[in-house]
Design an enzyme around this catalytic site. Structure first.
Site, mmCIF file in Angstrom:
data_model
loop_
_atom_site.group_PDB
_atom_site.id
_atom_site.type_symbol
_atom_site.label_atom_id
_atom_site.label_comp_id
_atom_site.label_asym_id
_atom_site.label_seq_id
_atom_site.Cartn_x
_atom_site.Cartn_y
_atom_site.Cartn_z
ATOM 1 N N GLN A 1 12.759 1.986 -5.254
ATOM 2 C CA GLN A 1 12.735 1.427 -3.921
ATOM 3 C C GLN A 1 14.095 1.821 -3.260
ATOM 4 O OE1 GLN A 1 9.913 0.475 -2.407
ATOM 5 N NE2 GLN A 1 8.987 0.621 -4.393
ATOM 6 N N TYR B 1 6.358 -2.917 -11.026
ATOM 7 C CA TYR B 1 5.094 -2.031 -10.592
ATOM 8 C C TYR B 1 5.054 -1.753 -9.123
ATOM 9 C CZ TYR B 1 2.656 -6.748 -9.785
ATOM 10 O OH TYR B 1 2.175 -7.921 -9.263
ATOM 11 N N GLU B 2 4.386 -1.099 -8.427
ATOM 12 C CA GLU B 2 4.221 -0.551 -7.225
ATOM 13 C C GLU B 2 5.598 0.229 -6.810
ATOM 14 O OE1 GLU B 2 1.701 -0.466 -5.966
ATOM 15 O OE2 GLU B 2 0.358 -1.719 -7.191
ATOM 16 N N GLY B 3 6.075 0.819 -7.859
ATOM 17 C CA GLY B 3 7.501 1.529 -7.861
ATOM 18 C C GLY B 3 8.888 0.531 -8.201
ATOM 19 N N ARG C 1 3.359 -2.686 -1.622
ATOM 20 C CA ARG C 1 4.749 -2.876 -1.751
ATOM 21 C C ARG C 1 4.984 -4.142 -1.088
ATOM 22 N NH1 ARG C 1 7.087 3.336 -1.807
ATOM 23 N NH2 ARG C 1 6.513 3.737 -4.116
#
Length: 597
Positions: free
Chosen positions: A446, A439-441, A295
């Protein structure tokens, strides 16, 4: 054709003058990481990015990856560039020397991440995923697994991935179906399908090490039943070379909007042999080590793409002539003035400059806090730094990528119709920047992480790591009359953030939807205030330099002050709008019946 020049002058200003990176050399294990050494390393990194990676960015985008019968070939030139990257030892730049790394500070790794993403984001993702996998293995795997896999990954001979998402579930990993069945020899057979796996298959390394989330037969339901497994593409031989092919295959690659030169794969695991990383049913704890690293890396992608888009927009705006300045002719020897004279063009360029330079300072500062977490001898300092990193991780990921995309699209706008034409390269920056918000949350996740997890954690302890030192610096800065034009707006924005924090906490306890509805606005406020703090720090240094001898860099430091003034006058007021939106609550977005949509 797009261009790129590593902004070493600004990078050195942030590291040496604003953040005092020299203090890193006083930490155990970083004694050799002097400013001179770091500067020389970054000069070589700039050469790699400018001369090797950037020339492949557009060609790789145009060609994309090739898939045939489970085999993926990267675009022309990528294998040779990766070999140059490997020979330079760049993968292990900021990794543990016990496994072949160079042991430099993470702060330097953050700079390298920005430079590589500016030069060639799709290429940077291959070693970027490996770095995250290395961190998870180092933190949670057995000594035997570390010894077998980390040296090969640190040397760039082998690469790594993270395999989370499945066709039927995205963020809600508790719904996953991938299974892990134990074998008598201590290994496990992994069966299932994972999608959206960046760098899941390629021709750059001789082996690919997948970190895979799966459920054991006795797993409790939901997120508490997930375990993490290391699954190599090829099973290592006794002398640790790629041996028998494991039961893992790339089923296809996605046809995407951007990052064409990075293979985004569907990965099929069919009784693939793997080994447990961490404890059974505690896989998310181990995977979060990798996810948090990723992230922060994605946040630096947002910065990197925004920075290169800004560079190209400035070059074009200075060269392109169209119309005359509203205040009078500025280029009488030409048929028209360069478009950089026009206020709206200036606004977009100033926004890009203010964001990228402010985010650079904040991003590197987070990197420095990670170094304190790992190396500082005082456990209190380590804990405070760890809290700071945890709090800022969702902010860096979401705010940097939101703004990176915004800067890219505004920079594209500078080109007019040419911005829509592929040969100019601007549309690629827009396409590549867009994925970083997802992506990556996804960035909405977040925001929920910031509001739902980080704010209440340890009775607000994480927030105090940010609020208390910022309050102290504001109070100290108010004593300098030359700083007041910057201190006052930043202090007011900080006050709004504090108000919002109390309101979100209060409403969220009674009505969780209210916290969720406020989360995106709150994170945006947090990002703006954090950049305001960075600009205050940079103005203080710039004013001091100008007052005590700028060594021929008067224009550089003067530009810092002018950019800070733009930020507090034109960008920071967004905090007021976000506060009003947050105060409006969530009723208007939640009262509609589902059938009414």
């Amino acid at each position: 054709m797009p261009v790129y020049k590593a902004p070493l002058e600004d990078i050195n200003f942030v590291l040496n003058d604003v953040l005092n990176a020299e203090q890193l050399s006083r930490l155990p294990g970083f004694e050799d990481a002097t400013p001179d050494l770091i500067a020389s390393v970054l000069e070589e990194a700039a050469k790699l990015c400018e001369n090797v990676l950037q020339p492949l960015n557009r060609s790789g985008h145009e060609e994309g990856c090739h898939y045939e019968n489970g085999v993926v070939r990267t675009p022309k030139g990528f294998k040779e560039a990766y070999e140059t990257y490997r020979e330079g030892g760049w993968q292990g730049l900021a990794f543990d020397p016990d496994y072949g790394g160079q042991g430099l500070p993470h702060t330097v790794g953050f700079v390298l991440e920005e430079l590589m993403c500016s030069a060639n984001m799709a290429f940077a993702m291959y070693p970027g995923l490996t770095h995250g996998a290395m961190n998870a293995i180092r933190a949670h795997a057995t000594d035997e697994l570390k010894a077998r896999y980390l040296p090969k990954m640190v040397s760039s001979e082998w690469s790594g991935t993270m395999c989370l998402t499945e066709p039927h579930c995205g963020t809600d990993l508790g719904l996953m179906k991938t299974k892990a069945v134990p074998n008598d020899d201590g290994s496990y057979n992994i069966t299932g399908t994972k999608i959206f796996i960046s760098a899941g298959e390629h021709d750059l390394t001789s082996n690919i090490i997948h970190l895979v989330l799966a459920k054991l037969p006795d797993a409790p339901p939901g997120i508490k039943g997930i375990s993490l497994f290391l699954v190599p593409k090829f099973l290592p031989t006794e002398d640790n070379e790629p041996g028998q092919r494991n039961g893992v295959m790339c089923g296809s690659i996605e046809h995407k909007m951007g990052i064409m030169a990075n293979a985004t794969c569907v990965m099929n695991f069919d009784d693939a042999k793997g080994w447990l990383v961490g404890e059974p049913h505690k896989g998310m704890r181990a995977m979060f080590t990798m996810m948090n690293s990723a992230r922060l890396g994605v946040g630096m992608q947002g910065l990197g793409v925004g920075a290169v888009a800004y560079q190209n927009a400035v070059a074009y705006a200075k060269d392109r002539i169209q119309g005359r300045s509203l205040s009078g002719v500025k280029a009488p020897d030409k048929a028209a003035d360069p478009i950089i004279v026009h206020p709206d063009v200036r606004k977009n360029l100033m926004q890009a400059k203010a964001f990228t330079e402010g985010a650079r300072a904040l991003g590197y500062w987070v990197g420095m806090m990670i170094d304190l977490v790992e190396k500082h001898p005082d456990p209190v300092v380590r804990q405070e730094a760890d809290d700071f990193v945890a709090l800022l991780t969702p902010v860096v990921k979401a705010y940097f990528t939101d703004m990176g995309y915004e800067v890219a699209t505004n920079s594209q706008q500078m080109y007019g119709g040419h911005g829509y034409i592929r040969e100019w390269g601007m549309e690629q920056f827009v396409r590549d920047a867009r994925i970083a918000m997802i992506y990556e949350g996804a960035n909405g996740i977040q925001a929920l992480d910031l509001v739902g997890r980080k704010l209440p954690q340890n009775l607000g302890r994480l927030l105090r790591r940010f609020f208390h030192p910022m309050q102290a610096e504001l109070e100290q800065s108010q004593e300098n009359p030359a700083l007041l034009e910057f201190v006052i707006p930043v202090a007011k924005a900080f006050g709004k953030l504090q108000q919002a924090t109390a309101i979100v906490a209060q409403k969220g306890m009674a009505r969780p939807d209210e916290a969720g509805a406020a989360s995106a606005d709150y994170l945006r406020m947090f990002g703006l205030v954090a950049l305001g703090w960075m600009w205050l720090k940079m103005v203080k240094v710039a004013q001091d330099k100008l007052a005590n001898g700028a060594d021929g860099k008067e224009a550089f430091f003067d530009a810092k002050i002018k950019t800070a003034r733009f930020f507090v006058e034109k960008m920071l007021p967004e905090v007021d709008f976000r506060f009003k939106s947050l105060m409006a609550g969530g009723k208007s977005m939640m009262e509609m019946d589902v059938e009414q949509f």
